[in-house]
Design a protein around this motif. Structure first.
Motif, short mmCIF file in Angstrom:
data_model
loop_
_atom_site.label_atom_id
_atom_site.label_comp_id
_atom_site.label_asym_id
_atom_site.label_seq_id
_atom_site.Cartn_x
_atom_site.Cartn_y
_atom_site.Cartn_z
N LEU A 22 -6.36 -5.71 -0.14
CA LEU A 22 -5.57 -4.67 -0.80
C LEU A 22 -6.40 -3.93 -1.84
O LEU A 22 -6.16 -2.75 -2.10
CB LEU A 22 -4.32 -5.29 -1.44
CG LEU A 22 -3.34 -4.29 -2.03
CD1 LEU A 22 -2.78 -3.35 -0.97
CD2 LEU A 22 -2.18 -5.00 -2.73
N ASN A 23 -7.40 -4.60 -2.41
CA ASN A 23 -8.24 -3.91 -3.40
C ASN A 23 -9.00 -2.75 -2.77
O ASN A 23 -9.16 -1.68 -3.38
CB ASN A 23 -9.22 -4.90 -4.05
CG ASN A 23 -8.50 -5.83 -5.00
OD1 ASN A 23 -7.79 -5.36 -5.90
ND2 ASN A 23 -8.63 -7.13 -4.81
N ALA B 249 -4.94 -11.17 -5.64
CA ALA B 249 -5.91 -11.05 -6.74
C ALA B 249 -6.20 -9.56 -6.90
O ALA B 249 -6.93 -8.98 -6.10
CB ALA B 249 -7.18 -11.81 -6.39
N VAL C 126 10.19 4.36 12.29
CA VAL C 126 9.67 5.54 12.97
C VAL C 126 9.35 5.15 14.42
O VAL C 126 8.64 4.18 14.66
CB VAL C 126 8.40 6.05 12.26
CG1 VAL C 126 7.71 7.14 13.07
CG2 VAL C 126 8.75 6.54 10.86
N ASP D 170 10.53 3.03 5.51
CA ASP D 170 10.16 1.66 5.87
C ASP D 170 11.24 1.05 6.76
O ASP D 170 12.43 1.23 6.51
CB ASP D 170 9.96 0.80 4.62
CG ASP D 170 9.30 -0.53 4.98
OD1 ASP D 170 8.20 -0.52 5.56
OD2 ASP D 170 9.91 -1.58 4.71
N SER E 244 1.94 1.97 14.04
CA SER E 244 2.37 2.85 15.13
C SER E 244 1.86 4.27 14.89
O SER E 244 1.69 5.03 15.84
CB SER E 244 3.90 2.82 15.30
OG SER E 244 4.52 2.91 14.07
N ALA F 34 0.83 -1.21 0.00
CA ALA F 34 0.00 0.00 0.00
C ALA F 34 0.87 1.26 0.00
O ALA F 34 0.66 2.17 -0.82
CB ALA F 34 -0.94 -0.01 1.20
N GLY G 85 -10.64 -12.01 -1.30
CA GLY G 85 -9.46 -11.39 -1.92
C GLY G 85 -9.64 -9.90 -2.12
O GLY G 85 -9.30 -9.36 -3.18
N ASN H 275 -5.13 1.54 4.01
CA ASN H 275 -5.11 0.08 3.96
C ASN H 275 -5.06 -0.54 5.36
O ASN H 275 -5.83 -0.16 6.22
CB ASN H 275 -4.01 -0.45 3.03
CG ASN H 275 -4.33 -1.86 2.56
OD1 ASN H 275 -5.49 -2.15 2.25
ND2 ASN H 275 -3.37 -2.75 2.52
#
Ligand SMILES: Cc1cc2nc3c(=O)[nH]c(=O)nc-3n(C[C@H](O)[C@H](O)[C@H](O)COP(=O)(O)OP(=O)(O)OC[C@H]3O[C@@H](n4cnc5c(N)ncnc54)[C@H](O)[C@@H]3O)c2cc1C
Length: 404
Positions: free
Chosen positions: A310-311, A58, A139, A42, A173, A23, A307, A296
Motif C-alpha cells: 500500500l505504501n 505498516a 461495475v 464499491d 475489472s 487505495a 510491508g 495500487n
C-alpha cells in the motif's frame, strides 16, 4: 429554511473511482479535499462497525503525509503505533541487524495502523466532504467515448466522467476492460495474520525474522483499552504447512506461534480472528488506457515481506492526485492521454524496482539453501558495518527518497 448538515455532492464528477478499498478511499478523500469532484463506487455493502479486515498496515513515514493530505492523519495517529526500532533475525541466529530511529533524526520508521481504523476514518472524511461514495455498486461494464467514459452497475444505473480510475484490486475489472495483460506468479506461500496480546511491552520494536518457511513479522500495536500490550503477526509459510494451520484449532495455532515469538514478549494470547492470504506477484503491463488509469493492486500486487504494497500505492495516489488537480484547476481535460502518460512514466520504474526488491528478498531469505544462508549473513553484516548503506535501507523503509 433549515440548512442541511450534509455537504453538497457534485452531480457531475470529474473522476469516477472504481473500488473503495484503502487505495480507492484514500484517493477519493485526497482529491475531494482539493476540490476535485469525485465519485467512488464499491461493490461491498456499507462498512459501519465490526471487523472486515484483521490486517494491520505498516504505513511508512513518507506515506503518512498522503494520509495527512487526505484529512485523516489526525485521527489515525492517535490509533496507530510508531515503529522506533526494527530488528532483523535470520534462521536460528540472534539479532543480525538493528535499525534505530535515533539514527534517522528520531523520526518513526512508520506506524502500524489497523486496516479497519483506517477504513473508518476515510469513510467519515468522505461523508463530510463533497465526494459521493456509493456501496453495493458493482461495475459490470465500461464504455469509452471521445470525451468521457461511462460505467454500468449491476443494478442498471450508469455514471459518466472524463476519467475512470481502477482501484478495484488484484482482479481488477477496469484492467480487464482496458484489455491490459499482467505478468506474475504465485509464491506458494500463505500469510497468516492475527493480533496477539503479550505479557511484556514491545518497546515499539518491529521484528522481521527471516525463516526458511517465509518471513515472520511481529509488529507493535497500541495497547488496547484495558492496557494490554498488543502486536500484529504476519506469519508466512509454504502451501503444504499452511494447510495444517488453516484448519487447526486456536490452541494449536497459538502454541506454534508462541514457539516462534522472541522470549522478551512473555506469554501471548490470541486477540483477534485469524485470516490467511495467499501471496502473489502481479504487475500490469500498462497502468493507463483510453480515459482509464489503474492504481495500487489493480496495477501491482507484491509480496508483503517489506510491508510496502500500500505504501507504493500511496505514491500512485499522491502522483495521480497532483496531476488531476493540476489539469482540473487549469481547465484541462483530466482524462487526456498526455496527463495519463505522465502518470505512467512517473510511477512505473519506482514500482518495478520495489517489486523486484521484495521478490529478491523473498527468494534470498525464504530458502534453506546453506550457500544462500552464508550469503545472507555476510550481506547483513556488511550492511551493519557500512553506515551509508544502512542509512539507505532505513530511508527506503521510511518511504523517503535517498536524497531528501
Ligand atoms: C498479509 C498482508 C500484509 C500486508 N501488509 C502491508 C503493509 O504492512 N504495508 C503496506 O503498505 N501494504 C501491505 N499489504 C498490501 C495492502 O494490504 C494492499 O496493497 C491493499 O490492501 C490493497 O488495497 P486496494 O484498495 O488496492 O485493493 P482492495 O483492498 O482489494 O480493494 C478493492 C476494492 O474494489 C472493490 N471492487 C472490485 N471489483 C469491483 C467492481 N467491479 N465494482 C465495484 N467495486 C469493485 C472491492 O470490493 C474492494 O472493496 C499487505 C498485504 C497482505 C496480503
Amino acid at each position: 429554511m433549515s440548512r442541511s448538515k450534509k455537504p453538497e455532492k457534485f452531480a457531475n464528477p470529474a473522476v469516477l473511482i472504481i473500488g473503495g478499498g484503502l487505495a480507492g478511499l484514500t484517493l477519493t478523500a485526497h482529491l475531494s479535499r482539493r476540490g476535485v469532484p469525485v465519485m467512488c463506487l464499491d461493490r461491498e455493502p456499507e462498512f459501519k462497525s465490526g471487523t472486515r479486515d484483521v490486517r494491520t498496515t505498516a504505513i511508512s513515514y513518507g506515506s503518512h503525509f498522503v494520509l495527512e493530505a487526505a484529512g485523516v492523519w489526525d485521527e489515525i495517529k492517535n490509533k496507530s503505533c510508531p515503529i522506533r526500532e526494527i530488528q532483523i533475525l535470520d534462521g536460528g541466529s540472534p539479532v543480525l541487524l538493528d535499525f534505530l530511529s535515533a539514527d534517522v533524526g528520531d523520526k518513526a520508521f512508520g506506524f502500524i495502523v489497523e486496516n479497519d481504523d483506517l477504513r473508518r476514518a476515510l469513510n467519515t472524511a468522505i461523508q463530510k466532504s463533497s465526494a459521493t461514495h456509493l456501496n453495493n455498486a458493482e461495475v459490470i461494464a465500461i464504455k469509452t467515448d471521445a470525451d468521457k467514459s461511462t460505467v454500468t452497475l449491476k443494478d442498471g444505473r450508469e455514471f459518466s466522467a472524463p476519467l475512470i480510475i481502477g482501484a478495484d484490486g488484484k482482479n481488477s475489472s477496469v484492467r480487464k476492460y482496458m484489455n491490459v495483460n499482467t505478468h506474475g506468479w504465485s509464491y506458494d506461500q500463505i500469510a497468516f495474520v492475527c493480533c496477539v496480546t503479550h505479557q511484556n511491552p514491545h518497546h515499539n520494536i518491529a521484528i522481521e525474522h527471516f525463516r526458511s518457511e517465509g518471513p515472520f513479522a511481529v509488529l507493535p500495536m497500541r495497547d488496547d483499552a484495558g492496557g494490554r500490550h498488543r502486536s500484529a503477526i504476519v506469519w508466512t509459510m509454504h502451501g503444504r504447512e499452511a494447510e495444517i494451520f488453516k484448519t487447526c484449532d486456536d490452541a494449536v495455532f497459538v502454541s506454534a506461534l508462541a514457539a516462534r515469538m522472541p522470549d522478551f514478549y512473555g506469554d501471548i494470547a490470541l486477540a483477534s480472528g485469524r485470516a490467511a492470504w495467499p501471496l502473489l506477484l502481479n504487475h500490469a503491463h500498462d497502468y493507463v488506457g483510453a480515459r482509464c488509469v489503474l492504481i495500487n493492486e489493480a496495477a501491482h500486487a507484491m509480496h508483503p515481506i517489506a510491508g510496502q504494497g500500500l505504501n507504493i500505492g500511496m505514491r500512485d495516489i499522491q502522483t495521480l492526485s497532483d496531476m488531476i488537480f493540476a489539469a482540473y484547476t487549469s481547465g484541462k481535460d483530466v482524462g487526456a492521454a498526455d496527463v495519463l502518460a505522465d502518470y505512467q512514466r512517473a510511477r512505473k520504474l519506482d514500482t518495478i524496482l520495489m517489486m523486484a526488491a521484495t521478490d529478491g528478498l523473498n527468494t534470498l531469505f525464504s530458502n534453506p539453501n546453506p550457500f544462500l544462508s552464508v550469503l545472507r549473513k555476510v550481506g547483513i553484516r556488511a550492511v551493519h558495518h557500512l553506515p551509508p548503506v544502512k542509512q539507505f535501507f532505513m530511508r527506503q523503509a521510511m518511504g523517503l527518497k535517498t536524497t531528501t
